[in-house]
Scaffold this motif. Structure first.
Motif, PDB file in Angstrom:
ATOM      1  N   UNK A 160       0.729  -1.173  -0.008  1.00 34.05           N
ATOM      2  CA  UNK A 160       0.079  -0.054  -0.025  1.00 34.05           C
ATOM      3  C   UNK A 160       0.943   1.289  -0.057  1.00 34.05           C
ATOM      4  N   UNK A 161       2.120   1.227   0.944  1.00 33.39           N
ATOM      5  CA  UNK A 161       2.910   2.422   0.892  1.00 33.39           C
ATOM      6  C   UNK A 161       3.647   2.702  -0.410  1.00 33.39           C
ATOM      7  N   UNK A 162       4.039   1.457  -0.973  1.00 37.11           N
ATOM      8  CA  UNK A 162       4.923   1.636  -2.350  1.00 37.11           C
ATOM      9  C   UNK A 162       4.028   2.130  -3.328  1.00 37.11           C
ATOM     10  N   UNK A 163       2.385   1.457  -3.388  1.00 39.63           N
ATOM     11  CA  UNK A 163       1.591   2.406  -4.388  1.00 39.63           C
ATOM     12  C   UNK A 163       1.402   3.685  -4.200  1.00 39.63           C
ATOM     13  N   UNK A 164       1.386   4.186  -2.809  1.00 44.29           N
ATOM     14  CA  UNK A 164       1.183   5.643  -2.901  1.00 44.29           C
ATOM     15  C   UNK A 164       2.341   6.256  -3.283  1.00 44.29           C
ATOM     16  N   UNK A 165       3.709   5.879  -2.777  1.00 43.25           N
ATOM     17  CA  UNK A 165       4.715   6.418  -3.228  1.00 43.25           C
ATOM     18  C   UNK A 165       4.821   6.548  -4.652  1.00 43.25           C
ATOM     19  N   UNK A 166       4.506   5.549  -5.420  1.00 46.33           N
ATOM     20  CA  UNK A 166       4.751   5.556  -6.771  1.00 46.33           C
ATOM     21  C   UNK A 166       3.458   6.501  -7.419  1.00 46.33           C
ATOM     22  N   UNK A 167       2.528   6.461  -6.721  1.00 50.03           N
ATOM     23  CA  UNK A 167       1.358   7.536  -7.567  1.00 50.03           C
ATOM     24  C   UNK A 167       1.802   8.966  -7.281  1.00 50.03           C
ATOM     25  N   UNK A 168       2.387   9.100  -6.014  1.00 43.10           N
ATOM     26  CA  UNK A 168       3.062  10.515  -5.854  1.00 43.10           C
ATOM     27  C   UNK A 168       4.232  10.839  -6.691  1.00 43.10           C
ATOM     28  N   UNK A 169       5.019   9.754  -6.915  1.00 42.71           N
ATOM     29  CA  UNK A 169       5.977  10.264  -7.867  1.00 42.71           C
ATOM     30  C   UNK A 169       5.670  10.561  -9.195  1.00 42.71           C
ATOM     31  N   UNK A 170       4.570   9.643  -9.622  1.00 40.28           N
ATOM     32  CA  UNK A 170       3.780   9.960 -11.010  1.00 40.28           C
ATOM     33  C   UNK A 170       3.336  11.435 -11.087  1.00 40.28           C
TER      34      UNK A 170
END
Length: 160
Positions: free
Chosen positions: A4-14
């Motif tokens: 879940x945290x990895x997905x949030x970080x990836x979305x934030x970077x995008x």
């Protein structure tokens, strides 16, 4: 939980990279326009009386500086020279986005910090108002009433 945290970080970077790409694109769309304009029907007012009729010649460059997201437009800057009946002044003006005017100063010296006059120009370069104290130069104006109206409208300073 880690996924879940990895997905949030990836979305934030995008999202950050999309914002950076948008800024790069907007910076590539900037324009500069050379302005050469003469105002013939110009009146100078002093002490609420017509002081003289004169000519104003403007020569300079209108450039877009940066994109303002609040107004969804570029801020503009005008730099150049203004000739008032043979006297040459340097002009530095920038856009007031909510009023659609360029506001700035006229100086005799190019790097002077103290202005000789304040200036307001309509964004379409059809009206100009140069003022200092009770001395007002407005164009296009053929009467005292027209000059005062331009001063009130574009300089946004009421006068009686």
């Amino acid at each position: 939980m880690k996924n879940k945290y990895k997905k949030i970080i990836i979305l934030f970077l995008i999202l950050i990279s999309c914002f950076i790409c948008l800024n790069i694109y907007l910076d590539s769309q900037k324009e500069s326009i050379n302005i050469n304009k003469s105002f013939d029907s110009t009146i100078a007012i002093k002490d609420n009386k017509i002081y003289e009729k004169l000519n104003i010649d403007i020569d300079g460059k209108l450039s877009e500086t940066h994109f303002i997201y609040r107004y969804l437009r570029y801020s503009k800057q005008f730099k150049g020279t203004v000739v008032l009946n043979g006297e040459k002044y340097n002009i530095s003006a920038s856009s007031s986005l909510k009023d659609n005017t360029l506001e700035g100063i006229l100086t005799k010296e190019s790097n002077a910090l103290i202005s000789d006059f304040s200036v307001v120009i309509s964004e379409d370069f059809k009206q100009i108002c140069i003022y200092k104290g009770d001395y007002i130069i407005a164009s296009p104006a053929n009467s005292l009433y027209e000059a005062k109206t331009i001063y009130k409208d574009i300089a946004d300073i009421p006068n009686d």
